[in-house]
Design a protein around this motif. Structure first.
Motif, PDB file in Angstrom:
ATOM      1  N   PRO A  47       0.853  -1.193   0.000  1.00  0.00           N
ATOM      2  CA  PRO A  47       0.000   0.000   0.000  1.00  0.00           C
ATOM      3  C   PRO A  47       0.886   1.240   0.000  1.00  0.00           C
ATOM      4  CG  PRO A  47      -0.604  -1.531   1.763  1.00  0.00           C
ATOM      5  CD  PRO A  47       0.704  -2.007   1.218  1.00  0.00           C
ATOM      6  N   ALA A  48       0.350   2.355  -0.391  1.00  0.00           N
ATOM      7  CA  ALA A  48       1.145   3.584  -0.462  1.00  0.00           C
ATOM      8  C   ALA A  48       1.793   3.883   0.882  1.00  0.00           C
ATOM      9  CB  ALA A  48       0.263   4.748  -0.892  1.00  0.00           C
ATOM     10  N   VAL A  49       3.089   4.213   0.852  1.00  0.00           N
ATOM     11  CA  VAL A  49       3.786   4.568   2.087  1.00  0.00           C
ATOM     12  C   VAL A  49       3.713   6.076   2.290  1.00  0.00           C
ATOM     13  CG1 VAL A  49       5.316   2.569   1.989  1.00  0.00           C
ATOM     14  CG2 VAL A  49       6.016   4.710   0.917  1.00  0.00           C
ATOM     15  N   ASP A  50       3.831   6.488   3.545  1.00  0.00           N
ATOM     16  CA  ASP A  50       3.715   7.914   3.862  1.00  0.00           C
ATOM     17  C   ASP A  50       4.990   8.685   3.536  1.00  0.00           C
ATOM     18  OD1 ASP A  50       1.073   7.705   4.880  1.00  0.00           O
ATOM     19  OD2 ASP A  50       1.882   6.905   6.761  1.00  0.00           O
ATOM     20  N   ILE A  51       6.148   8.054   3.795  1.00  0.00           N
ATOM     21  CA  ILE A  51       7.413   8.749   3.574  1.00  0.00           C
ATOM     22  C   ILE A  51       8.452   7.758   3.070  1.00  0.00           C
ATOM     23  CG2 ILE A  51       8.113   8.431   6.004  1.00  0.00           C
ATOM     24  CD1 ILE A  51       9.586  11.143   5.778  1.00  0.00           C
TER      25      ILE A  51
END
Length: 211
Positions: A47-51
């Motif tokens: 899933p998309a990571v934040d940083i």
């Protein structure tokens, strides 16, 4: 910040950057890769990571390619370069690719933590040496007469707004335009000014006296 990704080929640096992230965001979950192909494969499945903290010099190429990949496939991810290189040859390609910050690994850990914490309050994570280079670039005179093509009045208007940090949606609302129309103007502005990021566009807008 709940999830993070580290692209770094040196195990010791991976550990060091992981410690920095956990000090900055205690509950963060971290995934790591040591080369570009592995990073893209892992990021495609996650899933998309934040940083993402991204080194530039890797065994199979430049981390700039991963920054470009993330900007295409996960634009919400905050990409921050973590590098030992502080020269224009490394800094500006990374920023053009869409990096949101640039940190030098020779800084004390506490300084990196402080820079990352600033993300939560809207401060770009930049090492002081990098910020000074950007300021010098910022103050170089801009010769509009020798630019690839002059901007139209509408393009100048759009540039002046996005350079102040407004999103495309906010810019569209301010000008009574559709978001896709503003996106088209931004694409044309970037092409004419030969820039590839909002940061570069803001610098150019300042040189042109638009902000």
């Amino acid at each position: 910040m709940k999830t993070a990704f580290i692209l770094e080929d040196t195990p010791e640096s991976q550990v060091w950057l992981s410690e920095v992230l956990r000090q900055s965001f205690p509950e963060i979950q971290i995934q790591s890769a040591s080369h570009i192909a592995q990073a893209v494969s892992m990021l495609s499945a996650l899933p998309a990571v934040d940083i993402a903290l991204i080194d530039l010099s890797l065994p199979d190429g430049s981390g700039v390619s991963v920054i470009e990949w993330l900007n295409r496939h996960s634009p919400q991810t905050i990409c921050v370069v973590a590098s030992i290189f502080d020269d224009d040859h490394h800094i500006f390609p990374a920023l053009r690719a869409g990096a949101h910050g640039y940190l030098l690994k020779d800084q004390p850990q506490a300084a990196i933590v402080q820079a990352l914490n600033g993300i939560l309050t809207g401060q770009p994570p930049l090492s002081p040496a990098i910020a000074r280079k950007l300021l010098r670039h910022f103050h170089e005179p801009f010769d509009q007469a020798n630019s690839p093509a002059l901007l139209t009045e509408r393009e100048k208007e759009v540039l002046s707004i996005i350079a102040k940090g407004m999103t495309m949606v906010e810019t569209a609302n301010m000008l009574g335009l559709k978001r896709n129309t503003v996106a088209g103007y931004v694409k044309e502005i970037y092409r004419k000014l030969n820039v590839s990021s909002r940061a570069e566009a803001a610098i150019t807008a300042q040189k042109m006296g638009l902000i």
